[in-house]
Design a protein around this motif. Structure first.
Motif, PDB file in Angstrom:
ATOM      1  N   PHE A  50       0.837  -1.202   0.000  1.00  0.00           N
ATOM      2  CA  PHE A  50       0.000   0.000   0.000  1.00  0.00           C
ATOM      3  C   PHE A  50       0.869   1.248   0.000  1.00  0.00           C
ATOM      4  O   PHE A  50       1.860   1.329   0.713  1.00  0.00           O
ATOM      5  CB  PHE A  50      -0.966  -0.043   1.182  1.00  0.00           C
ATOM      6  N   GLN A  51       0.478   2.223  -0.815  1.00  0.00           N
ATOM      7  CA  GLN A  51       1.311   3.395  -1.068  1.00  0.00           C
ATOM      8  C   GLN A  51       0.772   4.693  -0.468  1.00  0.00           C
ATOM      9  O   GLN A  51       0.978   5.757  -1.033  1.00  0.00           O
ATOM     10  CB  GLN A  51       1.477   3.563  -2.584  1.00  0.00           C
ATOM     11  N   GLY A  52       0.026   4.651   0.625  1.00  0.00           N
ATOM     12  CA  GLY A  52      -0.325   5.867   1.336  1.00  0.00           C
ATOM     13  C   GLY A  52      -1.662   6.498   1.004  1.00  0.00           C
ATOM     14  O   GLY A  52      -1.985   7.542   1.539  1.00  0.00           O
ATOM     15  N   THR A  53      -2.450   5.927   0.112  1.00  0.00           N
ATOM     16  CA  THR A  53      -3.811   6.407  -0.125  1.00  0.00           C
ATOM     17  C   THR A  53      -4.769   5.280   0.235  1.00  0.00           C
ATOM     18  O   THR A  53      -4.358   4.137   0.369  1.00  0.00           O
ATOM     19  CB  THR A  53      -4.008   6.834  -1.594  1.00  0.00           C
ATOM     20  N   VAL A  54      -6.038   5.587   0.390  1.00  0.00           N
ATOM     21  CA  VAL A  54      -6.994   4.588   0.885  1.00  0.00           C
ATOM     22  C   VAL A  54      -7.396   3.615  -0.224  1.00  0.00           C
ATOM     23  O   VAL A  54      -7.993   4.011  -1.228  1.00  0.00           O
ATOM     24  CB  VAL A  54      -8.248   5.263   1.475  1.00  0.00           C
ATOM     25  N   HIS A  55      -7.031   2.344  -0.008  1.00  0.00           N
ATOM     26  CA  HIS A  55      -7.376   1.262  -0.931  1.00  0.00           C
ATOM     27  C   HIS A  55      -7.470  -0.035  -0.141  1.00  0.00           C
ATOM     28  O   HIS A  55      -7.086  -0.094   1.025  1.00  0.00           O
ATOM     29  CB  HIS A  55      -6.304   1.081  -2.018  1.00  0.00           C
ATOM     30  N   ASN A  56      -7.939  -1.074  -0.805  1.00  0.00           N
ATOM     31  CA  ASN A  56      -7.879  -2.423  -0.252  1.00  0.00           C
ATOM     32  C   ASN A  56      -7.724  -3.413  -1.392  1.00  0.00           C
ATOM     33  O   ASN A  56      -7.603  -3.020  -2.552  1.00  0.00           O
ATOM     34  CB  ASN A  56      -9.098  -2.735   0.642  1.00  0.00           C
ATOM     35  N   VAL A  57      -7.704  -4.690  -1.061  1.00  0.00           N
ATOM     36  CA  VAL A  57      -7.609  -5.758  -2.056  1.00  0.00           C
ATOM     37  C   VAL A  57      -8.623  -6.817  -1.652  1.00  0.00           C
ATOM     38  O   VAL A  57      -8.601  -7.296  -0.512  1.00  0.00           O
ATOM     39  CB  VAL A  57      -6.201  -6.390  -2.104  1.00  0.00           C
ATOM     40  N   VAL A  58      -9.522  -7.147  -2.573  1.00  0.00           N
ATOM     41  CA  VAL A  58     -10.575  -8.121  -2.318  1.00  0.00           C
ATOM     42  C   VAL A  58     -10.604  -9.105  -3.482  1.00  0.00           C
ATOM     43  O   VAL A  58     -10.647  -8.695  -4.644  1.00  0.00           O
ATOM     44  CB  VAL A  58     -11.956  -7.435  -2.187  1.00  0.00           C
ATOM     45  N   THR A  67     -17.384  -7.969  -6.553  1.00  0.00           N
ATOM     46  CA  THR A  67     -18.121  -8.714  -5.536  1.00  0.00           C
ATOM     47  C   THR A  67     -17.158  -9.677  -4.854  1.00  0.00           C
ATOM     48  O   THR A  67     -16.467 -10.438  -5.533  1.00  0.00           O
ATOM     49  CB  THR A  67     -19.267  -9.521  -6.181  1.00  0.00           C
ATOM     50  N   PRO A  68     -17.098  -9.639  -3.507  1.00  0.00           N
ATOM     51  CA  PRO A  68     -16.179 -10.553  -2.819  1.00  0.00           C
ATOM     52  C   PRO A  68     -16.501 -12.014  -3.126  1.00  0.00           C
ATOM     53  O   PRO A  68     -17.660 -12.401  -3.200  1.00  0.00           O
ATOM     54  CB  PRO A  68     -16.422 -10.275  -1.339  1.00  0.00           C
ATOM     55  N   MET A  69     -15.473 -12.795  -3.316  1.00  0.00           N
ATOM     56  CA  MET A  69     -15.631 -14.224  -3.560  1.00  0.00           C
ATOM     57  C   MET A  69     -15.741 -14.936  -2.218  1.00  0.00           C
ATOM     58  O   MET A  69     -14.985 -14.632  -1.286  1.00  0.00           O
ATOM     59  CB  MET A  69     -14.417 -14.747  -4.325  1.00  0.00           C
ATOM     60  N   ASP A  70     -16.700 -15.855  -2.098  1.00  0.00           N
ATOM     61  CA  ASP A  70     -16.798 -16.658  -0.881  1.00  0.00           C
ATOM     62  C   ASP A  70     -15.463 -17.347  -0.645  1.00  0.00           C
ATOM     63  O   ASP A  70     -14.881 -17.916  -1.572  1.00  0.00           O
ATOM     64  CB  ASP A  70     -17.904 -17.705  -0.999  1.00  0.00           C
ATOM     65  N   ASN A  71     -14.975 -17.292   0.563  1.00  0.00           N
ATOM     66  CA  ASN A  71     -13.700 -17.899   0.967  1.00  0.00           C
ATOM     67  C   ASN A  71     -12.489 -17.302   0.256  1.00  0.00           C
ATOM     68  O   ASN A  71     -11.436 -17.919   0.209  1.00  0.00           O
ATOM     69  CB  ASN A  71     -13.728 -19.422   0.771  1.00  0.00           C
ATOM     70  N   GLY A  72     -12.649 -16.106  -0.301  1.00  0.00           N
ATOM     71  CA  GLY A  72     -11.528 -15.432  -0.944  1.00  0.00           C
ATOM     72  C   GLY A  72     -10.761 -14.565   0.044  1.00  0.00           C
ATOM     73  O   GLY A  72     -11.178 -14.388   1.190  1.00  0.00           O
ATOM     74  N   PHE A  73      -9.664 -14.007  -0.408  1.00  0.00           N
ATOM     75  CA  PHE A  73      -8.875 -13.134   0.459  1.00  0.00           C
ATOM     76  C   PHE A  73      -9.407 -11.705   0.418  1.00  0.00           C
ATOM     77  O   PHE A  73     -10.044 -11.292  -0.543  1.00  0.00           O
ATOM     78  CB  PHE A  73      -7.387 -13.176   0.108  1.00  0.00           C
ATOM     79  N   SER A  74      -9.162 -10.968   1.492  1.00  0.00           N
ATOM     80  CA  SER A  74      -9.493  -9.544   1.533  1.00  0.00           C
ATOM     81  C   SER A  74      -8.710  -8.898   2.667  1.00  0.00           C
ATOM     82  O   SER A  74      -8.287  -9.562   3.607  1.00  0.00           O
ATOM     83  CB  SER A  74     -10.992  -9.322   1.729  1.00  0.00           C
ATOM     84  N   VAL A  75      -8.532  -7.619   2.537  1.00  0.00           N
ATOM     85  CA  VAL A  75      -7.864  -6.834   3.575  1.00  0.00           C
ATOM     86  C   VAL A  75      -8.657  -5.545   3.737  1.00  0.00           C
ATOM     87  O   VAL A  75      -9.168  -5.002   2.756  1.00  0.00           O
ATOM     88  CB  VAL A  75      -6.383  -6.573   3.210  1.00  0.00           C
ATOM     89  N   PRO A  76      -8.830  -5.051   4.977  1.00  0.00           N
ATOM     90  CA  PRO A  76      -9.555  -3.793   5.177  1.00  0.00           C
ATOM     91  C   PRO A  76      -8.829  -2.629   4.487  1.00  0.00           C
ATOM     92  O   PRO A  76      -7.680  -2.754   4.077  1.00  0.00           O
ATOM     93  CB  PRO A  76      -9.559  -3.607   6.689  1.00  0.00           C
ATOM     94  N   PHE A  77      -9.503  -1.501   4.415  1.00  0.00           N
ATOM     95  CA  PHE A  77      -8.912  -0.316   3.809  1.00  0.00           C
ATOM     96  C   PHE A  77      -7.606   0.031   4.506  1.00  0.00           C
ATOM     97  O   PHE A  77      -7.514   0.016   5.729  1.00  0.00           O
ATOM     98  CB  PHE A  77      -9.876   0.868   3.890  1.00  0.00           C
ATOM     99  N   GLN A  78      -6.607   0.329   3.696  1.00  0.00           N
ATOM    100  CA  GLN A  78      -5.280   0.688   4.187  1.00  0.00           C
ATOM    101  C   GLN A  78      -4.891   2.043   3.611  1.00  0.00           C
ATOM    102  O   GLN A  78      -5.208   2.343   2.461  1.00  0.00           O
ATOM    103  CB  GLN A  78      -4.238  -0.355   3.746  1.00  0.00           C
ATOM    104  N   SER A  79      -4.200   2.835   4.396  1.00  0.00           N
ATOM    105  CA  SER A  79      -3.678   4.105   3.885  1.00  0.00           C
ATOM    106  C   SER A  79      -2.261   4.317   4.399  1.00  0.00           C
ATOM    107  O   SER A  79      -1.826   5.436   4.615  1.00  0.00           O
ATOM    108  CB  SER A  79      -4.587   5.259   4.306  1.00  0.00           C
ATOM    109  N   SER A  80      -1.575   3.232   4.601  1.00  0.00           N
ATOM    110  CA  SER A  80      -0.218   3.314   5.135  1.00  0.00           C
ATOM    111  C   SER A  80       0.721   2.524   4.249  1.00  0.00           C
ATOM    112  O   SER A  80       0.367   2.128   3.144  1.00  0.00           O
ATOM    113  CB  SER A  80      -0.202   2.754   6.555  1.00  0.00           C
ATOM    114  N   SER A  81       1.887   2.255   4.754  1.00  0.00           N
ATOM    115  CA  SER A  81       2.865   1.482   3.988  1.00  0.00           C
ATOM    116  C   SER A  81       2.795  -0.004   4.341  1.00  0.00           C
ATOM    117  O   SER A  81       3.779  -0.715   4.209  1.00  0.00           O
ATOM    118  CB  SER A  81       4.271   2.022   4.241  1.00  0.00           C
ATOM    119  N   ASP A  82       1.626  -0.469   4.765  1.00  0.00           N
ATOM    120  CA  ASP A  82       1.468  -1.885   5.094  1.00  0.00           C
ATOM    121  C   ASP A  82       1.533  -2.748   3.838  1.00  0.00           C
ATOM    122  O   ASP A  82       1.342  -2.281   2.716  1.00  0.00           O
ATOM    123  CB  ASP A  82       0.134  -2.135   5.803  1.00  0.00           C
TER     124      ASP A  82
END
Length: 148
Positions: A50-58, A67-82
């Motif tokens: 993550f590059q410092g703006t609000v995004h996620n990956v689903v 649309t989220p996939m059942d049993n798929g990966f996801s991460v909450p919104f991030q706005s840091s260098s995580d």
């Protein structure tokens, strides 16, 4: 005894040869860079940085973009260098998107191991008219979130 040593050596060699494929999230706008990650093998990882703006990956499917996939990966919104790291367990196509506001509709989508005829561009086109859905969990699912 010899066969167990051979198996252990093979397992270690497999781990040693695993590749971490890095994807920048939000660098230069509402994009994943790269948005298409071909040639990812079982045992490899994909690290979303993550590059410092609000995004996620689903994780999604080609037939249901944004649309989220059942049993798929996801991460909450991030706005840091995580960094969110996913272990790849298949060579099948793995589709993903950003569920923040209308980012998915604007083409913030990507694919690991695209298949024939199912390209990131076709997925982005399908996402334009899709209803954007949020993942069910507000915590990281299917991967590891860490500072990076």
């Amino acid at each position: 005894m010899v066969s167990s040593k051979i198996f252990a050596a093979a397992a270690l060699a497999s781990i040693a040869s695993a590749i971490d494929h890095q994807v920048k999230v939000g660098s230069g706008g509402n994009v994943y860079s790269p948005s298409t990650i071909p040639g990812v093998a079982v045992g490899d990882t994909v690290s979303f940085q993550f590059q410092g703006t609000v995004h996620n990956v689903v994780q999604s499917s080609f037939s249901s973009p944004c649309t989220p996939m059942d049993n798929g990966f996801s991460v909450p919104f991030q706005s840091s260098s995580d960094t969110f790291t996913v272990n790849v367990t298949t060579t099948d196509a793995i589709w993903f998107y950003c569920s923040y506001q209308n980012h998915c509709n604007l083409g913030m989508v990507g694919v690991i191991n695209p298949g024939t005829g199912q390209t990131q561009g076709a997925f982005a086109s399908a996402a334009k008219g899709a209803t954007v859905s949020q993942p069910k969990s507000n915590s990281a699912v299917g991967g590891v979130l860490g500072s990076g």
